[in-house]
Design a protein around this motif. Structure first.
Motif, PDB file in Angstrom:
ATOM      1  N   ASP A 207       0.858  -1.180   0.000  1.00  0.00           N
ATOM      2  CA  ASP A 207       0.000   0.000   0.000  1.00  0.00           C
ATOM      3  C   ASP A 207       0.896   1.231   0.000  1.00  0.00           C
ATOM      4  N   THR A 208       0.493   2.256  -0.753  1.00  0.00           N
ATOM      5  CA  THR A 208       1.268   3.487  -0.862  1.00  0.00           C
ATOM      6  C   THR A 208       0.369   4.677  -0.568  1.00  0.00           C
ATOM      7  N   VAL A 209       0.900   5.607   0.245  1.00  0.00           N
ATOM      8  CA  VAL A 209       0.186   6.846   0.555  1.00  0.00           C
ATOM      9  C   VAL A 209       1.118   8.001   0.194  1.00  0.00           C
ATOM     10  N   THR A 210       0.560   9.023  -0.462  1.00  0.00           N
ATOM     11  CA  THR A 210       1.354  10.178  -0.890  1.00  0.00           C
ATOM     12  C   THR A 210       0.812  11.444  -0.234  1.00  0.00           C
ATOM     13  N   GLY A 211       1.718  12.360   0.121  1.00  0.00           N
ATOM     14  CA  GLY A 211       1.302  13.651   0.669  1.00  0.00           C
ATOM     15  C   GLY A 211       2.241  14.114   1.756  1.00  0.00           C
ATOM     16  N   SER A 212       1.879  15.246   2.386  1.00  0.00           N
ATOM     17  CA  SER A 212       2.691  15.780   3.481  1.00  0.00           C
ATOM     18  C   SER A 212       1.882  15.720   4.766  1.00  0.00           C
ATOM     19  N   GLY A 213       2.601  15.771   5.884  1.00  0.00           N
ATOM     20  CA  GLY A 213       1.948  15.672   7.180  1.00  0.00           C
ATOM     21  C   GLY A 213       1.913  14.227   7.648  1.00  0.00           C
ATOM     22  N   VAL A 214       1.106  13.982   8.672  1.00  0.00           N
ATOM     23  CA  VAL A 214       1.011  12.636   9.228  1.00  0.00           C
ATOM     24  C   VAL A 214       0.108  11.790   8.327  1.00  0.00           C
ATOM     25  N   LYS A 215       0.674  10.723   7.784  1.00  0.00           N
ATOM     26  CA  LYS A 215      -0.043   9.813   6.883  1.00  0.00           C
ATOM     27  C   LYS A 215       0.071   8.398   7.425  1.00  0.00           C
ATOM     28  N   SER A 216      -0.946   7.575   7.132  1.00  0.00           N
ATOM     29  CA  SER A 216      -0.971   6.178   7.578  1.00  0.00           C
ATOM     30  C   SER A 216      -1.228   5.256   6.397  1.00  0.00           C
ATOM     31  N   ALA A 217      -0.636   4.071   6.463  1.00  0.00           N
ATOM     32  CA  ALA A 217      -0.864   3.033   5.455  1.00  0.00           C
ATOM     33  C   ALA A 217      -0.912   1.693   6.172  1.00  0.00           C
ATOM     34  N   ALA A 218      -1.737   0.791   5.650  1.00  0.00           N
ATOM     35  CA  ALA A 218      -1.868  -0.526   6.276  1.00  0.00           C
ATOM     36  C   ALA A 218      -2.151  -1.580   5.213  1.00  0.00           C
ATOM     37  N   VAL A 219      -1.650  -2.801   5.462  1.00  0.00           N
ATOM     38  CA  VAL A 219      -1.922  -3.943   4.596  1.00  0.00           C
ATOM     39  C   VAL A 219      -2.191  -5.155   5.477  1.00  0.00           C
ATOM     40  N   ALA A 220      -2.956  -6.103   4.920  1.00  0.00           N
ATOM     41  CA  ALA A 220      -3.256  -7.352   5.612  1.00  0.00           C
ATOM     42  C   ALA A 220      -3.203  -8.487   4.605  1.00  0.00           C
ATOM     43  N   HIS A 221      -2.747  -9.637   5.057  1.00  0.00           N
ATOM     44  CA  HIS A 221      -2.704 -10.827   4.208  1.00  0.00           C
ATOM     45  C   HIS A 221      -3.219 -12.014   5.008  1.00  0.00           C
ATOM     46  N   SER A 222      -4.043 -12.824   4.374  1.00  0.00           N
ATOM     47  CA  SER A 222      -4.579 -14.022   5.014  1.00  0.00           C
ATOM     48  C   SER A 222      -4.129 -15.251   4.241  1.00  0.00           C
ATOM     49  N   PHE A 223      -3.678 -16.273   4.964  1.00  0.00           N
ATOM     50  CA  PHE A 223      -3.291 -17.529   4.347  1.00  0.00           C
ATOM     51  C   PHE A 223      -4.510 -18.391   4.025  1.00  0.00           C
ATOM     52  N   LEU A 224      -5.646 -18.057   4.609  1.00  0.00           N
ATOM     53  CA  LEU A 224      -6.857 -18.837   4.374  1.00  0.00           C
ATOM     54  C   LEU A 224      -7.482 -18.445   3.061  1.00  0.00           C
ATOM     55  N   GLU A 225      -7.933 -19.415   2.313  1.00  0.00           N
ATOM     56  CA  GLU A 225      -8.635 -19.148   1.054  1.00  0.00           C
ATOM     57  C   GLU A 225     -10.118 -19.108   1.357  1.00  0.00           C
ATOM     58  N   LEU A 226     -10.716 -17.957   1.157  1.00  0.00           N
ATOM     59  CA  LEU A 226     -12.147 -17.824   1.444  1.00  0.00           C
ATOM     60  C   LEU A 226     -12.967 -17.967   0.210  1.00  0.00           C
TER      61      LEU A 226
END
Length: 149
Positions: free
Chosen positions: A130-149
């Motif tokens: 995940d990529t976030v662009t800009g100035s100031g306080v920025k947040s980025a998050a990713v999640a991965h699951s091994f389970l196939e839903l």
């Protein structure tokens, strides 16, 4: 004579049901169950990267990362004020029974074209990013699951 005929027919019918039940039982027992799959080990690495952008580099010592949070299964780890422009967890083994991997980071980006990039690597390849662009306080998050839903 009729009674003898009926008992012979009943015997044949019973025998047919027993054979049919046996065949169905054997066929059902031979099917592959997904519940019997074994879990496997994977090499996992978390990475958070800041690309400062702009024309002048930020002054040293750089502490643009505010927090980096990792989670494997139910085990969580938090790092505060990490120095530098790249934070990595290092490689470690994770069994796919853990099912869930999470990475979140926030940083104080200095310029409008600055980027915060978070990535999860599994077996040496990028699984999620995940990529976030800009100035100031920025947040980025990713999640991965091994389970196939």
């Amino acid at each position: 004579m009729k009674q003898f005929y009926k008992s012979k027919s009943l015997f044949r019918l019973s025998f047919l049901f027993i054979v049919l039940f046996s065949v169905i039982s054997v066929v059902n027992s031979c099917k592959d169950d997904k519940d019997d799959e074994e879990f496997t080990d994977h090499i996992v690495q978390f990475e958070s990267k800041i690309i400062p952008g702009g024309t002048t580099p930020p002054p040293a010592p750089i502490k643009l990362f505010k927090t980096v949070v990792t989670q494997v299964g139910t085990s969580q780890n938090t790092v505060f004020d990490s120095p530098g422009l790249i934070w990595t967890s290092g490689e470690f083994f994770v069994n796919s029974s853990q099912s869930q991997l999470n990475l979140a980071a926030n940083a104080n980006l200095p310029n409008a074209d600055s980027e915060l990039i978070v990535s999860i690597y599994i077996d040496g390849e990028v699984a999620k990013t995940d990529t976030v662009t800009g100035s100031g306080v920025k947040s980025a998050a990713v999640a991965h699951s091994f389970l196939e839903l």
